[in-house]
Write a protein that holds these residues in place. Sequence first.
Motif, mmCIF file in Angstrom:
data_model
loop_
_atom_site.group_PDB
_atom_site.id
_atom_site.type_symbol
_atom_site.label_atom_id
_atom_site.label_comp_id
_atom_site.label_asym_id
_atom_site.label_seq_id
_atom_site.Cartn_x
_atom_site.Cartn_y
_atom_site.Cartn_z
ATOM 1 N N LYS A 45 39.124 14.554 -14.218
ATOM 2 C CA LYS A 45 39.228 13.294 -13.482
ATOM 3 C C LYS A 45 40.640 13.115 -12.918
ATOM 4 N N ALA A 46 40.722 12.968 -11.606
ATOM 5 C CA ALA A 46 42.014 12.724 -10.963
ATOM 6 C C ALA A 46 42.594 11.417 -11.464
ATOM 7 N N GLN A 47 43.890 11.425 -11.770
ATOM 8 C CA GLN A 47 44.563 10.217 -12.248
ATOM 9 C C GLN A 47 45.332 9.573 -11.087
ATOM 10 N N VAL A 48 44.693 8.587 -10.487
ATOM 11 C CA VAL A 48 45.295 7.841 -9.381
ATOM 12 C C VAL A 48 44.994 6.367 -9.579
ATOM 13 N N HIS A 49 45.816 5.514 -8.955
ATOM 14 C CA HIS A 49 45.610 4.071 -9.032
ATOM 15 C C HIS A 49 44.663 3.619 -7.918
ATOM 16 N N ALA A 50 43.403 3.983 -8.054
ATOM 17 C CA ALA A 50 42.412 3.589 -7.051
ATOM 18 C C ALA A 50 41.025 3.746 -7.642
ATOM 19 N N GLY A 51 40.121 2.867 -7.232
ATOM 20 C CA GLY A 51 38.732 2.999 -7.620
ATOM 21 C C GLY A 51 37.982 3.884 -6.642
ATOM 22 N N GLY A 52 36.720 4.132 -6.942
ATOM 23 C CA GLY A 52 35.912 4.958 -6.062
ATOM 24 C C GLY A 52 36.242 6.428 -6.121
ATOM 25 N N ARG A 53 36.794 6.889 -7.255
ATOM 26 C CA ARG A 53 37.188 8.292 -7.350
ATOM 27 C C ARG A 53 35.994 9.228 -7.280
ATOM 28 N N GLY A 54 34.894 8.824 -7.923
ATOM 29 C CA GLY A 54 33.724 9.693 -7.933
ATOM 30 C C GLY A 54 33.191 9.949 -6.541
ATOM 31 N N ARG A 55 33.074 8.890 -5.742
ATOM 32 C CA ARG A 55 32.566 9.029 -4.375
ATOM 33 C C ARG A 55 33.507 9.877 -3.521
ATOM 34 N N ALA A 56 34.800 9.834 -3.856
ATOM 35 C CA ALA A 56 35.793 10.542 -3.044
ATOM 36 C C ALA A 56 36.027 11.976 -3.511
ATOM 37 N N GLY A 57 35.293 12.415 -4.519
ATOM 38 C CA GLY A 57 35.451 13.783 -5.006
ATOM 39 C C GLY A 57 36.553 13.956 -6.024
ATOM 40 N N GLY A 58 36.997 12.852 -6.621
ATOM 41 C CA GLY A 58 38.088 12.933 -7.588
ATOM 42 C C GLY A 58 37.645 13.116 -9.028
ATOM 43 N N ILE A 59 36.331 13.215 -9.260
ATOM 44 C CA ILE A 59 35.796 13.452 -10.606
ATOM 45 C C ILE A 59 34.837 14.629 -10.523
ATOM 46 N N LYS A 60 35.114 15.673 -11.318
ATOM 47 C CA LYS A 60 34.331 16.906 -11.225
ATOM 48 C C LYS A 60 33.863 17.353 -12.610
ATOM 49 N N ARG A 79 46.100 14.656 -2.185
ATOM 50 C CA ARG A 79 46.010 13.196 -2.123
ATOM 51 C C ARG A 79 44.542 12.801 -2.083
ATOM 52 N N LEU A 80 44.175 11.858 -2.940
ATOM 53 C CA LEU A 80 42.790 11.401 -2.992
ATOM 54 C C LEU A 80 42.625 10.167 -2.117
ATOM 55 N N THR A 82 40.367 7.178 -0.949
ATOM 56 C CA THR A 82 39.226 6.373 -1.361
ATOM 57 C C THR A 82 39.163 5.117 -0.502
ATOM 58 N N PHE A 83 38.094 4.347 -0.677
ATOM 59 C CA PHE A 83 37.975 3.105 0.086
ATOM 60 C C PHE A 83 39.045 2.106 -0.318
ATOM 61 N N GLN A 84 39.582 2.235 -1.532
ATOM 62 C CA GLN A 84 40.664 1.368 -1.974
ATOM 63 C C GLN A 84 42.035 1.890 -1.566
ATOM 64 N N ALA A 85 42.125 3.181 -1.299
ATOM 65 C CA ALA A 85 43.399 3.789 -0.924
ATOM 66 C C ALA A 85 43.177 4.719 0.264
ATOM 67 N N PRO A 86 42.944 4.158 1.453
ATOM 68 C CA PRO A 86 42.664 5.000 2.627
ATOM 69 C C PRO A 86 43.837 5.882 3.022
ATOM 70 N N GLN A 87 45.046 5.509 2.592
ATOM 71 C CA GLN A 87 46.214 6.330 2.904
ATOM 72 C C GLN A 87 46.324 7.531 1.972
ATOM 73 N N GLY A 88 45.537 7.519 0.898
ATOM 74 C CA GLY A 88 45.555 8.630 -0.051
ATOM 75 C C GLY A 88 46.590 8.426 -1.139
ATOM 76 N N GLN A 89 46.200 8.739 -2.377
ATOM 77 C CA GLN A 89 47.107 8.644 -3.522
ATOM 78 C C GLN A 89 47.369 10.039 -4.066
ATOM 79 N N PRO A 90 48.625 10.356 -4.388
ATOM 80 C CA PRO A 90 48.927 11.706 -4.884
ATOM 81 C C PRO A 90 48.339 11.954 -6.269
ATOM 82 N N ILE A 91 47.791 13.150 -6.457
ATOM 83 C CA ILE A 91 47.232 13.539 -7.755
ATOM 84 C C ILE A 91 48.228 14.460 -8.444
ATOM 85 N N ASP A 92 48.908 13.936 -9.446
ATOM 86 C CA ASP A 92 49.892 14.721 -10.193
ATOM 87 C C ASP A 92 49.403 15.072 -11.589
ATOM 88 N N ALA A 93 48.273 14.481 -12.003
ATOM 89 C CA ALA A 93 47.722 14.751 -13.331
ATOM 90 C C ALA A 93 46.216 14.546 -13.285
#
Length: 388
Positions: A45-60, A79-80, A82-93
């Motif tokens: 699971k991508a660790q970012v401050h945003a919801g909707g990770r599953g729909r965006a491919g951030g959970i595998k 960068r993930l 999502t609908f909450q973070a359209p600019q993308g959030q960096p995935i560092d963990a």
Amino acid sequence: MKLHEYQAKELLARYGVPTPEGRVARTADEAAEAAEALGGKVVVKAQVHAGGRGRAGGIKLADSADEARAAAEELLGTRLVTFQAPQGQPIDAVLVEEQIDVARELYLGAVIDNAAGMPVMIASAAGGMEIEEVAEEHPEQIHRQAIDPITGFQGFQARALAFATGLDGDLNRPAVALIQGLARAFRENDGSLAEINPLVVTGDGRLLAVDAKFSIDDDADYRRRDLVELRDRSQDEALEVEAEDAGIQNYIKLDGDIGCLVNGAGLAMATMDAIKFEGGEPANFLDIGTANDPEAIVAALRIIGADPEVKAVFVNIFGGLARTDVIAEGVVQAHAQGLITQPTVVRLAGTNVEDGNRILDDSGLELIRADGFADGAQKAVQAASGAD
């Protein structure tokens, strides 16, 4: 301040909230090692401050250590969006957790209810989806219990939420304990949001917080130093971080193109309303407060000017304790240093306004002067439109 999922789970676990077994990984090899230790079948699971990770491919899902490594390689360093973070959030963990046999998905959360003037616990049998959608489409499935600031959250309230969401029989006692634990965590850590979505009933009859969010009231930072140290600044808006580092505590980046420098939160909100009334969009909220120091004004305008979306700037000052001559001096210095290249509308009123206007007049700058609040908003919108 937001916590990552793994941080939120570590916090909630201290209050008796059960969570899946998992490990944090910052490299693909660490993810593989975590999967091996957890038996191979895991979720990455991508660790970012945003919801909707599953729909965006951030959970595998991964069924082996090699698959977990491949999933982590695909996520880390990207960068993930999502609908909450359209600019993308960096995935560092990534969080590597055991796969769960899910029988039911529920929702449990705690938020501040401004209308009621107190926190409220919210539960729903419709978990695993955005709670806002449930509230809009099926409001009857949302159950609430207020947390009285004097008496606190009571056992009967936890039982009411458990029964309302179908957590009866053998699940009732652990459900009540979990609900009370979340309420305690929220209250004792100055929470502004605590959310478990989904809260899962497993195939073997256990309750697990499969996902968790926790946000802390920024005004409580001084007494939550241990949690503040967990902050991941890479997840925050870059200009907001820069503003904070410059000692500007009240800058919030928005999506518009008119930068705003205003003194007083009420006037700042009214300024944004006036801009929207004239057909424009504010690029930020910024309450500079009683900034009787030109350098503070220069620092604020540096942030506004650095926003590539800003096409015009509106300086709207009503001086009480704030001196308009100091504000004017800061505006002149910011332009002299090349920090503001956008058309700038200035409206000054209040303390030392004659001196403030003289400073602007003598500067030789091509500023757009406004005679009043509405006039300034109108001219700012026109200036932004002319910059297109």
